[in-house]
Design an enzyme around this catalytic site. Structure first.
Site, short mmCIF file in Angstrom:
data_model
loop_
_atom_site.label_atom_id
_atom_site.label_comp_id
_atom_site.label_asym_id
_atom_site.label_seq_id
_atom_site.Cartn_x
_atom_site.Cartn_y
_atom_site.Cartn_z
N ASP A 88 -7.90 3.88 1.34
CA ASP A 88 -9.06 4.62 0.83
C ASP A 88 -10.03 3.66 0.16
OD1 ASP A 88 -7.27 4.22 -1.41
OD2 ASP A 88 -8.30 5.81 -2.53
N GLU A 153 -5.49 5.49 -3.89
CA GLU A 153 -5.47 4.50 -4.98
C GLU A 153 -6.71 4.61 -5.85
OE1 GLU A 153 -5.77 0.79 -7.26
OE2 GLU A 153 -7.23 1.62 -5.88
#
Ligand code: BES
Ligand code: ZN
Length: 456
Positions: A88, A153
């Site tokens: 991400d 994250e």
């Protein structure tokens, strides 16, 4: 191993094309409109793992974004390395400040520009390509390898934290390898041994029940923006110390030895100031810049909004104002305790004329490891070989919350082998990653697997 290194040399163009494909997927975890892209990106990672010879792979659905798992366990009797990364990325806004669009990767002056180029697609791709280099040339790896790549994250790593607790044996390993940090400086092989933790809060100040004409009411009621600004200003004293009672209570002091190690790194304040175009640096008095960044807790306002921010002028006394405030933590501060202390203090300094709501966002524990572990030593040797220089040991000001969970749950050492640079503009427009660092990273990963295979 020479064959694997040669494979990298011969496949540089192919690796870059594939990395570009990875970077074209707008996997912004914070934005719900990108949910589909998150799934697309997880599938892309799975495909790349398979192509790299990691035959057994699986995508695990979670409450938010999928986790990608892969394993190659053909090295009987050899240690197992768990490679972690995140696919991400941070939102790319403000878009107008990008020279080329964030999801249309472009190479300029040996740097690849795109959101996620450094943080973290470029860095996790390094290990996928290192594995590929082994399997395509020798048909096997010197160690057993597991991969776990998450999609949250940048928004707090909640799903992987839960997954880790219930899948301890699946992720069991002898060391965790992560590239999501930076080099101390260009071309300097670096092993990181500490990360700051985080407490993130949102503070909403409400005054009157509706927006008001600032002429009819200005002077009669409290303006939430004025009040919030004053409250924020009170969070630091004139020496740059955070004023929240108990904030520094558990802060572990730097040892003489560590202070000395930091001093030897010869950090230049002038260079940093010049690079950022500020006349001087700022922060808590009594500590050097690296000490402040690596071993002191800090508090920063990340965003503040309220009232009229559109074009032109509007005379309005707003009903609400909000600030997003983060605190970077160091050992042995506790994110929840710090949140409670913050919340209590901010409410205590609010005048009666407003209401204050404090919401806890995500958080994470700080960590600093010992350098005496054999996995960390193998990591230091590996990067030194790849860069042809002596390795330096650093801490980071940033956070990777799941690292603490890895240490606690898997009881495995974590090797933080980062290849970014602080000047790569992570989380900012024009993020980039040096292709030279990328390839040195692939060599480092190959050397690490070779080095670590001899440790059991
Ligand atoms: N790669 C960074 C962590 C990092 C930042 C390492 C700077 C070294 C220097 C990571 O992707 C990140 O941005 N983490 C977040 C965690 C947060 C959202 C819980 C951070 O530090 O803000
Ligand atoms: Zn990040």
């Amino acid at each position: 191993m020479q064959e694997a290194l040669k494979y990298v040399e011969e496949n540089k163009e192919k690796f870059i094309e594939e990395l570009k494909e990875y970077l074209r997927i707008p996997s912004v975890s914070a934005a719900s409109e990108h949910k589909k892209n998150m799934i697309e990106c997880a599938k892309f990672v799975q495909r790349k793992l398979k192509e790299a010879g990691v035959k057994k792979t699986k995508i695990f659905k979670t409450e938010k974004h999928p986790l990608v798992y892969g394993e190659w366990l053909g090295a009987k009797g050899k240690p197992t390395v768990l490679i972690y990364g995140h696919y991400d990325v941070q939102p790319p806004e403000p878009l107008e400040l990008w020279t080329t669009p964030p999801f249309e990767p472009e190479i300029r002056n040996g740097q690849i520009y795109a959101r996620g180029a450094d943080d973290n697609k470029g860095q996790n791709f390094i290990h996928i390509k290192a594995v590929e280099a082994f399997t395509k040339t020798l048909g096997k790896l010197p160690v057993n390898v597991k991969f776990i790549l998450e999609g949250e994250e940048e928004v707090g790593s909640e799903s992987i934290a839960k997954f880790l607790k219930t899948n301890k044996s699946l992720l069991k390993c002898d060391a965790v390898l992560i590239s999501d940090t930076s080099l101390y400086d260009k071309g300097i092989p670096t092993i990181n041994y500490g990360l700051r933790g985080l407490t993130y809060a949102e503070v909403e100040v409400t005054g009157p029940n509706r927006d008001l004409h600032s002429g009819s009411y200005g002077g009669a009621v409290a303006n939430p923006i004025n009040v919030l600004a004053k409250m924020i200003a009170k969070l630091h004293d004139e020496n740059g110390k955070v004023t929240i009672p108990g904030f520094y209570k558990n802060v572990k002091k730097l040892s003489k030895k560590e202070k000395e190690l930091i001093r030897k790194l010869n950090f230049s304040d002038t260079k940093m100031a010049r690079d950022l175009k500020v006349r001087e640096l700022a922060g808590e008095k009594g500590f050097t810049t690296l000490e402040r960044l690596w071993a002191r807790p800090t508090l920063d306002c990340n965003g503040i909004y309220g009232g009229y921010t559109g074009e032109g002028a509007k005379t309005v006394l707003p009903s609400k104002a909000t600030a997003k405030i983060s605190m970077r933590l160091v050992p042995n501060q506790h994110p929840k305790e710090i949140f409670r202390a913050f919340s209590k203090y901010i409410k205590s300094i609010a005048p009666k004329s407003v209401k204050v709501k404090v919401t806890e966002m995500h958080g994470g524990f700080p960590i600093a490891f010992s350098l005496n572990d054999k996995a960390i030593k193998a990591g230091a040797k590996a990067v030194s070989k790849a860069f042809g220089k002596e390795t330096v040991f650093t801490r980071e000001g940033g956070s990777i919350p799941i690292v603490v969970d890895f240490v606690k749950v898997l009881k495995a050492p974590v090797v933080l082998m980062g290849f970014g640079l602080d000047s790569d503009n992570i989380h900012s427009p024009n993020e980039h990653f040096s292709l030279d660092s990328f390839f040195k990273g692939v060599y480092s990963s190959i050397y690490f697997m070779d080095e670590f295979s001899r440790s059991k």
